[in-house]
Structures are given as C-alpha cells and as structure tokens.
Design a protein around this motif. Structure first.
Motif, PDB file in Angstrom:
ATOM      1  N   LYS A   1       5.520 -12.373  25.386  1.00  0.00           N
ATOM      2  CA  LYS A   1       5.316 -12.527  26.824  1.00  0.00           C
ATOM      3  C   LYS A   1       6.507 -11.954  27.591  1.00  0.00           C
ATOM      4  N   ARG A   2       7.699 -12.242  27.087  1.00  0.00           N
ATOM      5  CA  ARG A   2       8.910 -11.744  27.730  1.00  0.00           C
ATOM      6  C   ARG A   2       8.963 -10.214  27.671  1.00  0.00           C
ATOM      7  N   THR A   3       8.563  -9.648  26.532  1.00  0.00           N
ATOM      8  CA  THR A   3       8.534  -8.195  26.373  1.00  0.00           C
ATOM      9  C   THR A   3       7.515  -7.568  27.326  1.00  0.00           C
ATOM     10  N   ALA A   4       6.334  -8.176  27.414  1.00  0.00           N
ATOM     11  CA  ALA A   4       5.282  -7.653  28.298  1.00  0.00           C
ATOM     12  C   ALA A   4       5.695  -7.759  29.762  1.00  0.00           C
ATOM     13  N   ASN A   5       6.305  -8.883  30.147  1.00  0.00           N
ATOM     14  CA  ASN A   5       6.747  -9.039  31.538  1.00  0.00           C
ATOM     15  C   ASN A   5       7.798  -8.003  31.917  1.00  0.00           C
ATOM     16  N   THR A   6       8.625  -7.615  30.964  1.00  0.00           N
ATOM     17  CA  THR A   6       9.616  -6.567  31.233  1.00  0.00           C
ATOM     18  C   THR A   6       8.912  -5.257  31.582  1.00  0.00           C
ATOM     19  N   ILE A   7       7.849  -4.937  30.836  1.00  0.00           N
ATOM     20  CA  ILE A   7       7.094  -3.708  31.120  1.00  0.00           C
ATOM     21  C   ILE A   7       6.430  -3.816  32.487  1.00  0.00           C
ATOM     22  N   PHE A   8       5.846  -4.990  32.793  1.00  0.00           N
ATOM     23  CA  PHE A   8       5.190  -5.172  34.092  1.00  0.00           C
ATOM     24  C   PHE A   8       6.191  -5.085  35.246  1.00  0.00           C
ATOM     25  N   ASP A   9       7.389  -5.636  35.054  1.00  0.00           N
ATOM     26  CA  ASP A   9       8.413  -5.601  36.105  1.00  0.00           C
ATOM     27  C   ASP A   9       8.866  -4.177  36.413  1.00  0.00           C
ATOM     28  N   LYS A  10       8.815  -3.303  35.414  1.00  0.00           N
ATOM     29  CA  LYS A  10       9.242  -1.912  35.608  1.00  0.00           C
ATOM     30  C   LYS A  10       8.115  -1.046  36.164  1.00  0.00           C
ATOM     31  N   GLY A  11       6.953  -1.654  36.453  1.00  0.00           N
ATOM     32  CA  GLY A  11       5.844  -0.902  37.031  1.00  0.00           C
ATOM     33  C   GLY A  11       4.912  -0.306  36.001  1.00  0.00           C
ATOM     34  N   GLY A  12       4.891  -0.862  34.803  1.00  0.00           N
ATOM     35  CA  GLY A  12       4.051  -0.336  33.734  1.00  0.00           C
ATOM     36  C   GLY A  12       2.770  -1.123  33.555  1.00  0.00           C
ATOM     37  N   ILE A  13       1.887  -0.559  32.758  1.00  0.00           N
ATOM     38  CA  ILE A  13       0.608  -1.182  32.432  1.00  0.00           C
ATOM     39  C   ILE A  13       0.467  -1.171  30.920  1.00  0.00           C
ATOM     40  N   ILE A  14       0.121  -2.313  30.332  1.00  0.00           N
ATOM     41  CA  ILE A  14      -0.084  -2.393  28.889  1.00  0.00           C
ATOM     42  C   ILE A  14      -1.541  -2.078  28.587  1.00  0.00           C
ATOM     43  N   ARG A  15      -1.768  -1.090  27.740  1.00  0.00           N
ATOM     44  CA  ARG A  15      -3.115  -0.682  27.357  1.00  0.00           C
ATOM     45  C   ARG A  15      -3.580  -1.396  26.087  1.00  0.00           C
TER      46      ARG A  15
ATOM     47  N   LEU B   1      14.287   0.147  29.964  1.00  0.00           N
ATOM     48  CA  LEU B   1      13.531  -0.684  29.018  1.00  0.00           C
ATOM     49  C   LEU B   1      14.268  -0.798  27.687  1.00  0.00           C
ATOM     50  N   LEU B   2      14.732   0.344  27.169  1.00  0.00           N
ATOM     51  CA  LEU B   2      15.463   0.325  25.901  1.00  0.00           C
ATOM     52  C   LEU B   2      16.738  -0.496  26.005  1.00  0.00           C
ATOM     53  N   ASP B   3      17.415  -0.395  27.149  1.00  0.00           N
ATOM     54  CA  ASP B   3      18.638  -1.153  27.359  1.00  0.00           C
ATOM     55  C   ASP B   3      18.361  -2.655  27.391  1.00  0.00           C
ATOM     56  N   GLU B   4      17.308  -3.042  28.084  1.00  0.00           N
ATOM     57  CA  GLU B   4      16.978  -4.459  28.189  1.00  0.00           C
ATOM     58  C   GLU B   4      16.515  -5.028  26.849  1.00  0.00           C
ATOM     59  N   TYR B   5      15.721  -4.235  26.106  1.00  0.00           N
ATOM     60  CA  TYR B   5      15.281  -4.687  24.785  1.00  0.00           C
ATOM     61  C   TYR B   5      16.445  -4.733  23.793  1.00  0.00           C
ATOM     62  N   GLY B   6      17.423  -3.882  23.989  1.00  0.00           N
ATOM     63  CA  GLY B   6      18.592  -3.882  23.105  1.00  0.00           C
ATOM     64  C   GLY B   6      19.439  -5.125  23.271  1.00  0.00           C
ATOM     65  N   ARG B   7      19.394  -5.750  24.438  1.00  0.00           N
ATOM     66  CA  ARG B   7      20.167  -6.973  24.676  1.00  0.00           C
ATOM     67  C   ARG B   7      19.424  -8.235  24.225  1.00  0.00           C
ATOM     68  N   ASP B   8      18.134  -8.105  23.937  1.00  0.00           N
ATOM     69  CA  ASP B   8      17.345  -9.265  23.522  1.00  0.00           C
ATOM     70  C   ASP B   8      17.698  -9.631  22.080  1.00  0.00           C
ATOM     71  N   VAL B   9      17.996 -10.907  21.852  1.00  0.00           N
ATOM     72  CA  VAL B   9      18.441 -11.370  20.542  1.00  0.00           C
ATOM     73  C   VAL B   9      17.289 -11.390  19.535  1.00  0.00           C
TER      74      VAL B   9
END
Length: 147
Positions: free
Chosen positions: A23-37, A78-86
């Motif tokens: 959910k956290r990963t998906a919300n990051t994509i949504f916050d950046k203006g993306g759509i999950i297919r 996105l890569l930067d934010e995912y890189g900080r996720d534990v």
C-alpha cells in the motif's frame, strides 16, 4: 505517459505487513501522479546471491512486479524514496517495450524449402556469386591448373 515495470524485492514478512508495504509503495506512485495498471505477485523465493541492505543480509525475498504509467521526470524520485524504505531489498524500474506487430508467415514456412520465397532469394544471391569456370576452348593446349 510512458509505461514502466517496477520490480520490487521485499523482505520476507507476514501477509498483513506485506500488504501495508505494498500500500505504501502504491501510494508513492499515486502521489507522484502515476497510475498502476497491474500488480503481480511472483512469489517468495531464494535470491540468486546474498544481498546486504540497511545493515541486514538477505537470502530470500518476496518478488512483486508493478506495471504503471508514471511521468518520466519522477523516476529518480521514486527510486530515491524506495531506496530509503527499510522493507525494500531491491528495486528496479524498466521501461516497458510495446509489442511489435508482425505478419504471420506460417503457411509459407510450412512449404517445402524450394518453394519458399526466402530460400529462392538465397539461391538467386548464390547464383550471382558463382565464379566463372575454366573453359577448355581458350586456345591453350594444356590445363593451366594442376590436376
């Protein structure tokens, strides 16, 4: 927007925690203006080699593939934010190639070789490259090449 495939390797954890991380990963994509297919679970399996991330060594991971449309300018953030996720061991973003259209030539390929167009083209090319043979009526009374 361009379609991307995001390959995520999460640490092995119970389903409830894994759902919150997804959910956290998906919300990051949504916050950046993306759509999950599409979101695809590829299962939990051994990693090809040990990986050390955030001070912990991992040998197993949960593999997920996310197909999404994201503006190209947000890929680095996105890569930067995912890189900080534990909880994320490894993350990679690939640009998805659109499938190319091609014409089915099965009926031509099932024909015997002499009737196929590509084989006939190869025969024509080979005939162009034929070297001239020795003509016995050249006026020489001997064969110039040793037999």
């Amino acid at each position: 927007m361009i379609t991307y495939e995001v390959l995520m390797l999460y640490r092995v954890m119970p389903k409830i925690e894994l759902a919150s991380v997804l959910k956290r990963t998906a919300n990051t994509i949504f916050d950046k203006g993306g759509i999950i297919r599409k979101l695809e679970n590829l299962g939990t399996r051994d990693m090809p080699y040990k990986t050390s991330v955030h001070g912990v060594v991992y040998k197993k991971a949960s593999y997920f593939l996310i197909e999404c449309n994201v503006p190209p300018t947000t890929i680095n953030s996105l890569l930067d934010e995912y890189g900080r996720d534990v909880d994320i061991i490894r993350r990679t973003i690939y640009k998805k190639n659109e499938p190319t259209q091609f014409e089915c030539t099965l009926h031509e390929e099932l024909q015997p070789p002499p009737y196929r167009k590509d084989v006939q083209d190869l025969i024509k090319q080979a005939r162009k490259l034929d070297k001239p043979r020795f003509k016995y009526n050249t006026g020489l009374d001997y064969y110039p090449f040793q037999r």
